[in-house]
Motif scaffolding. Structure first.
Motif, mmCIF file in Angstrom:
data_model
loop_
_atom_site.group_PDB
_atom_site.id
_atom_site.type_symbol
_atom_site.label_atom_id
_atom_site.label_comp_id
_atom_site.label_asym_id
_atom_site.label_seq_id
_atom_site.Cartn_x
_atom_site.Cartn_y
_atom_site.Cartn_z
ATOM 1 N N ALA A 208 0.822 -1.214 0.000
ATOM 2 C CA ALA A 208 0.000 0.000 0.000
ATOM 3 C C ALA A 208 0.857 1.266 0.000
ATOM 4 N N GLY A 209 1.820 1.294 -0.911
ATOM 5 C CA GLY A 209 2.661 2.481 -1.021
ATOM 6 C C GLY A 209 3.490 2.768 0.214
ATOM 7 N N GLY A 210 3.805 1.727 0.989
ATOM 8 C CA GLY A 210 4.616 1.889 2.190
ATOM 9 C C GLY A 210 3.835 1.903 3.480
ATOM 10 N N TRP A 211 2.510 2.025 3.399
ATOM 11 C CA TRP A 211 1.701 2.070 4.614
ATOM 12 C C TRP A 211 1.797 0.788 5.433
ATOM 13 N N LEU A 212 2.071 -0.333 4.793
ATOM 14 C CA LEU A 212 2.145 -1.609 5.505
ATOM 15 C C LEU A 212 3.578 -2.014 5.809
ATOM 16 N N SER A 213 4.485 -1.058 5.716
ATOM 17 C CA SER A 213 5.898 -1.349 5.999
ATOM 18 C C SER A 213 6.231 -1.254 7.480
ATOM 19 N N GLY A 214 5.336 -0.650 8.249
ATOM 20 C CA GLY A 214 5.572 -0.503 9.679
ATOM 21 C C GLY A 214 6.131 0.847 10.088
ATOM 22 N N GLN A 231 0.882 14.878 2.270
ATOM 23 C CA GLN A 231 -0.178 15.099 3.241
ATOM 24 C C GLN A 231 -1.523 14.589 2.727
ATOM 25 N N GLU A 232 -1.761 14.701 1.418
ATOM 26 C CA GLU A 232 -3.029 14.238 0.855
ATOM 27 C C GLU A 232 -3.186 12.728 1.047
ATOM 28 N N ASP A 233 -2.098 11.993 0.809
ATOM 29 C CA ASP A 233 -2.136 10.541 0.998
ATOM 30 C C ASP A 233 -2.336 10.201 2.473
ATOM 31 N N TRP A 234 -1.670 10.947 3.343
ATOM 32 C CA TRP A 234 -1.838 10.728 4.777
ATOM 33 C C TRP A 234 -3.302 10.936 5.178
ATOM 34 N N ASP A 235 -3.891 12.033 4.722
ATOM 35 C CA ASP A 235 -5.281 12.332 5.078
ATOM 36 C C ASP A 235 -6.232 11.240 4.587
ATOM 37 N N ALA A 236 -5.937 10.664 3.416
ATOM 38 C CA ALA A 236 -6.804 9.617 2.865
ATOM 39 C C ALA A 236 -6.752 8.339 3.687
ATOM 40 N N HIS A 237 -5.628 8.101 4.354
ATOM 41 C CA HIS A 237 -5.457 6.865 5.121
ATOM 42 C C HIS A 237 -5.627 7.040 6.626
ATOM 43 N N ASP A 238 -5.674 8.272 7.086
ATOM 44 C CA ASP A 238 -5.752 8.543 8.522
ATOM 45 C C ASP A 238 -7.169 8.297 9.022
ATOM 46 N N ASN A 239 -7.469 7.024 9.293
ATOM 47 C CA ASN A 239 -8.800 6.661 9.783
ATOM 48 C C ASN A 239 -8.690 5.439 10.686
ATOM 49 N N ASP A 240 -9.763 5.129 11.383
ATOM 50 C CA ASP A 240 -9.741 4.039 12.366
ATOM 51 C C ASP A 240 -9.386 2.700 11.718
ATOM 52 N N ARG A 241 -9.898 2.453 10.520
ATOM 53 C CA ARG A 241 -9.632 1.167 9.863
ATOM 54 C C ARG A 241 -8.137 0.986 9.584
ATOM 55 N N THR A 242 -7.488 2.006 9.067
ATOM 56 C CA THR A 242 -6.060 1.910 8.781
ATOM 57 C C THR A 242 -5.263 1.599 10.034
ATOM 58 N N TRP A 243 -5.518 2.335 11.102
ATOM 59 C CA TRP A 243 -4.742 2.130 12.324
ATOM 60 C C TRP A 243 -5.073 0.796 12.973
ATOM 61 N N ARG A 244 -6.305 0.315 12.803
ATOM 62 C CA ARG A 244 -6.653 -1.017 13.312
ATOM 63 C C ARG A 244 -5.855 -2.093 12.572
ATOM 64 N N VAL A 245 -5.782 -1.971 11.249
ATOM 65 C CA VAL A 245 -5.008 -2.930 10.458
ATOM 66 C C VAL A 245 -3.537 -2.897 10.861
ATOM 67 N N LEU A 246 -2.979 -1.693 11.024
ATOM 68 C CA LEU A 246 -1.569 -1.587 11.370
ATOM 69 C C LEU A 246 -1.289 -2.132 12.767
ATOM 70 N N ASP A 247 -2.219 -1.951 13.684
ATOM 71 C CA ASP A 247 -2.034 -2.502 15.031
ATOM 72 C C ASP A 247 -1.986 -4.030 14.981
ATOM 73 N N VAL A 248 -2.919 -4.638 14.256
ATOM 74 C CA VAL A 248 -2.937 -6.102 14.155
ATOM 75 C C VAL A 248 -1.709 -6.579 13.381
ATOM 76 N N LEU A 249 -1.309 -5.843 12.356
ATOM 77 C CA LEU A 249 -0.132 -6.213 11.569
ATOM 78 C C LEU A 249 1.111 -6.251 12.449
ATOM 79 N N ARG A 250 1.297 -5.239 13.281
ATOM 80 C CA ARG A 250 2.461 -5.218 14.173
ATOM 81 C C ARG A 250 2.387 -6.328 15.209
ATOM 82 N N SER A 251 1.179 -6.606 15.688
ATOM 83 C CA SER A 251 1.015 -7.668 16.679
ATOM 84 C C SER A 251 1.396 -9.030 16.097
#
Length: 333
Positions: A208-214, A231-251
């Motif tokens: 996802a363009g680096g979003w799943l790199s950690g 910043q535009e890309d950040w704003d598009a991804h800055d939501n609860d779903r993205t951070w939930r996925v990243l939390d589980v990914l790191r776990s």
């Protein structure tokens, strides 16, 4: 690195495909050649490019490397659709452009044939029959071994397959869609069509363009330094779903002692119908990390947790079709 058959063909490819979109201004020729050498040393055989990547420079860099390699041991994929040359407005998947495009790609790649020739984008302006008959002729001529497509809708892919079957033409054997833990729209129609028709799926942007790199952190409030995201890309991804996925990914990454990028790639590798994710390493170090996605497996529970974290409400009509009262079990023989 394991090998997989591409769709229903007899063509074996490595389970990771090396994407070369950055070869050129982003990755100079000596570094690109080192990345290619290390990819092959790790068992990689599948390399993807396009005529428009860096204005053809990506193909040229691969060509200068390819002439010193065992050509038969490699699967080289490229694409056609964009400008035929600098400043030329010719675009699309018409006969004239495809025939010019394949000759130009063969010259830049310094090879006699292209293993997988893909239409980069669906062409609304050209009759599909013109595109498919031209591609069929290229296979017959020996200049192309197999054909595929990228960036289609489900109905466009199905129509192309049906038309090829009806006319006895070479069919698309692969599909290259956007697909990763965050971008999963391909699951609704494209991947089911591919699975049903035996079309191999080669996922682009599996991180996802680096979003799943950690390297992305919610508390940072913006993209990390040195990233391609603005910043535009950040704003598009800055939501609860993205951070939930990243939390589980790191776990999960902590559980299996892997990096988040390796886990994200492994999830794609274990999805139904997937042949290979396209890894877009700009440096040998990035390549080394991505190669760590091979040689192990996520558990069923880990796959389920990652998948559930990124689930979204189904769009119409998939939400209706998924209702229990409308689902019927197939009759047993």
């Amino acid at each position: 690195m394991d090998k997989r058959f591409l769709g229903r063909t007899g063509l074996e490819v490595s389970e990771l495909c090396l994407g070369t979109m950055t070869f050129g201004p982003g990755t100079d020729e000596p570094t690109a050649h080192r990345i290619l050498d290390e990819f092959v040393a790790a068992g990689g055989t599948f390399v993807d490019t396009a005529d428009t990547y860096s204005g053809g420079v990506s193909e040229e860099i691969i060509g200068s490397w390819l002439k010193n390699q065992n050509r038969d041991g490699l699967v080289i994929a490229t694409k056609v659709y964009g400008e035929a040359g600098p400043g030329l407005p010719v675009r699309g998947a018409g006969r004239k452009h495809i025939l010019a495009g394949v000759e130009a790609s063969l010259r830049r790649l310094q090879t006699d044939f292209i293993d997988l020739y893909q239409i980069h984008v669906f062409d609304d302006a050209t009759p599909l029959e013109e595109t498919l008959t031209t591609l069929d002729a290229l296979v017959t001529s020996g200049k192309v071994r197999f054909i595929g497509a990228s960036n289609l809708t489900g109905w466009q892919l199905q129509k192309a397959i049906d038309l090829s079957n009806h006319r006895g033409l070479e069919p698309y054997v692969s599909l290259q869609p956007l697909y990763n833990l965050l971008d999963r729209d391909a699951e609704h129609d494209l991947i089911p069509v591919a699975v049903n028709e035996g079309v191999g799926v080669i996922a682009w942007s599996p991180l996802a363009g680096g979003w799943l790199s950690g390297k992305y952190r919610k508390e940072a409030g913006g993209p990390p330094a040195g990233s391609r995201s603005g910043q535009e890309d950040w704003d598009a991804h800055d939501n609860d779903r993205t951070w939930r996925v990243l939390d589980v990914l790191r776990s999960v990454a902590d559980e299996v002692d892997k990096t988040p990028a390796q886990v994200a790639l492994r999830w794609v590798l274990q999805r139904p119908g997937l042949t290979a994710p396209i890894i877009g390493a700009r440096t040998p170090e990035q390549l080394g990390d991505n190669l760590g996605a091979t040689g192990w497996r996520l558990s069923d529970d880990q796959v389920a947790r990652l998948t559930e974290a990124g689930d979204k409400p189904l769009p119409y009509p998939h939400n209706i079709l998924a209702m229990p009262q409308f689902r019927r079990a197939k009759l047993q023989d």
